[in-house]
Design an enzyme around this catalytic site. Structure first.
Site, PDB file in Angstrom:
ATOM      1  N   SER A   1       0.793  -1.237   0.000  1.00 22.30           N
ATOM      2  CA  SER A   1       0.000   0.000   0.000  1.00 22.30           C
ATOM      3  C   SER A   1       0.820   1.279   0.000  1.00 22.30           C
ATOM      4  CB  SER A   1      -0.949   0.003   1.201  1.00 22.30           C
ATOM      5  OG  SER A   1      -2.007  -0.900   0.984  1.00 22.30           O
TER       6      SER A   1
ATOM      7  N   GLY B   1       4.778  14.113  11.799  1.00 19.48           N
ATOM      8  CA  GLY B   1       5.428  13.329  10.764  1.00 19.48           C
ATOM      9  C   GLY B   1       4.410  12.793   9.787  1.00 19.48           C
TER      10      GLY B   1
ATOM     11  N   GLY C   1       3.967   9.559   6.429  1.00 17.66           N
ATOM     12  CA  GLY C   1       4.541   8.360   5.823  1.00 17.66           C
ATOM     13  C   GLY C   1       3.454   7.406   5.398  1.00 17.66           C
ATOM     14  N   HIS C   2       3.789   6.117   5.362  1.00 13.12           N
ATOM     15  CA  HIS C   2       2.807   5.094   4.972  1.00 13.12           C
ATOM     16  C   HIS C   2       3.432   3.728   5.198  1.00 13.12           C
ATOM     17  CE1 HIS C   2      -0.707   3.511   2.831  1.00 13.12           C
ATOM     18  NE2 HIS C   2      -1.140   4.755   2.715  1.00 13.12           N
TER      19      HIS C   2
ATOM     20  N   GLY D   1       3.052  -0.551   3.944  1.00  5.00           N
ATOM     21  CA  GLY D   1       2.552  -1.366   2.849  1.00  5.00           C
ATOM     22  C   GLY D   1       2.756  -2.839   3.127  1.00  5.00           C
TER      23      GLY D   1
END
Length: 452
Positions: free
Chosen positions: A60, A294, A296-297, A299
């Protein structure tokens, strides 16, 4: 503070081995430079070692690339964030006619459009795969009415991928290449499996064994789940966002206004543990580390997992790519140390039930919760403890046997699912309400309404 490459290589090697992760690639943006490290093997069967130019499935994390392309098109005047999707895609539909007319680009970017996540439809490998996916998704039930709650949605990002195609006249794959990979000089980033075979490619591992196939996702999963990347390339992508939308060679990819808009909080997250999300912007997961902001991600693709954390005030970005094992523990220990030293950030501890759980009346929570592909049943056992049954149905019925576990209270609305079928680490189960007051439960960031 200078980056001590030898020290962090040793820590990566040690922690990777300690948590049974076959292979990992780490990139650290600090002091304006990208530092790349690698450890372990890409494939336990062949013993091929991970190198810094090895590529992994992003899962993701791909959503952030799709979101960036959408904002690029907004900058160009080709797209408006508040345009209803149906105005761009006449074939777009949901079972709710009112929702069909109102769901917007902005809502899909922030996971507030109500579209569900787990519609696993294979629309083939042709260039029409996203068009066919959107048409097939027309009958898929919403998780919740648009604008009433955050509900993590891969379907929404597939729709955004199709929007990109209609606006640009290109396939999503080509648009990402032309608008992101090429101007950013990302030579180890791609979207199609056949392109990845030019490089050293990580294999997923379940337990000790490599998976029988490398990439099990259909081509239509690209906008929400398949950008194939090296850790260094992800760091360079993040650097563009830190630098106000400008690539290393001065090429402007996004306006500074679009960069800021993507990081602006749209919605709070009821579940702050599954992907460490405090909120969501337009594409980005947003974090609040004791007042330090912050983005972000995360996956996940079978057993390959990616993590991106960016700390704007410190100009720091961390990228970790893994291919199995206890990747969550590796991520948490390694990033905790890196963020503390490089950005003066203290990450919260991993999610876990308390040693002395509070007494909670579970009667109001007992019942059945339903969304597309999943039925969740909360019950009370003879000993009074809460239990969960998480059953895959419809198109997901063959994915896994039902998962069952005890629910250990953390607060009155947050529980830890503790049981082998849910995995080695406790899983957050969060009870909440939609904007209209109706109850729902969050598992994996998906809002599942109570039906009985």
């Amino acid at each position: 503070m200078s980056f001590n490459h030898a020290h962090w290589q040793a820590r990566l090697d040690t922690l990777r081995a300690a948590h049974g992760v076959p292979g990992a690639s780490l990139a650290v943006l600090a002091g304006g430079e990208v530092h790349e490290l690698a450890s372990g093997v890409l494939h336990r069967g062949t013993g091929v070692e991970v190198t810094t130019d090895s590529v992994f499935l992003s899962g993701s994390l791909a959503k952030t690339y799709t979101a960036t392309v959408v904002l690029n098109l907004v900058d160009a005047g080709a797209l408006d964030l508040d345009t209803p999707i149906v105005k761009l895609l006449p074939e777009f539909a949901t079972p709710d006619p009112v929702a069909t007319e109102t769901i917007t680009v902005r809502q899909l970017l922030s996971h507030t459009g109500g579209l569900t996540c787990d519609f696993t439809y294979d629309s083939g490998r042709g260039d029409d795969c996203l068009a066919r996916y959107v048409e097939a998704a027309a009958g898929v039930a919403l998780d919740c009415p648009p604008g009433t709650a955050l509900s993590y949605s891969s379907v929404g990002y597939a729709v955004l991928g199709r929007v990109i195609e209609v606006v640009t006249g290109k396939t999503w794959d080509q648009a990402v290449k032309d608008l992101l990979f090429t101007p950013l000089g990302l030579e180890h980033s791609m979207t199609l499996p056949e392109e990845a075979l030019r490089f050293r490619v990580a294999m997923s591992h379940l337990g000790e064994e490599p998976t029988p196939a490398w990439d099990l996702m259909p081509r239509s999963a690209g906008p929400y789940g398949r950008v194939i990347i090296s850790a260094g390339d992800v760091a360079r992508f993040a650097k563009m966002h830190l630098d106000g939308g400008v690539a290393a060679d001065g090429t402007r990819v996004l306006s500074s206004e679009a960069v800021a808009l993507m990081q602006r909080r749209v919605v709070d997250s009821p579940d702050k543990w599954t992907v460490s999300a405090d909120g969501w912007g337009l594409g980005w997961t947003l974090y609040d580390w004791n007042g330090v902001a912050g983005f972000g991600h995360d996956g996940s693709s079978v057993a390959q997992h990616s993590f991106l954390r960016v700390v704007p005030h410190a100009g720091v970005a961390l990228v970790l790519l893994t291919n199995g094992g206890d990747f969550d523990r590796l991520y948490h220990e390694l990033f905790s140390e890196l963020l503390r030293e490089l950005a003066d950030v203290e990450m919260p501890p991993p999610f876990a039930p308390p040693t002395d759980p509070p007494a909670v009346d579970i009667a109001p929570l007992v019942g059945t919760y339903v969304r597309e592909g999943v039925i969740t049943t909360i019950s009370r056992a003879d000993d009074g403890k809460a239990r969960i049954r998480y059953e895959f149905v419809d198109g997901m019925k063959d994915l896994s046997p039902p998962l069952e576990a005890e629910l250990v209270p953390v607060t009155e609305t947050v529980f830890a699912a503790c049981g082998e079928s849910f995995g080695a680490n406790p899983v957050p189960v969060v009870f909440s309400t939609l904007a209209d007051g109706s109850p729902c439960v969050y598992i994996g960031m998906r809002a599942t309404p109570k039906t009985s």
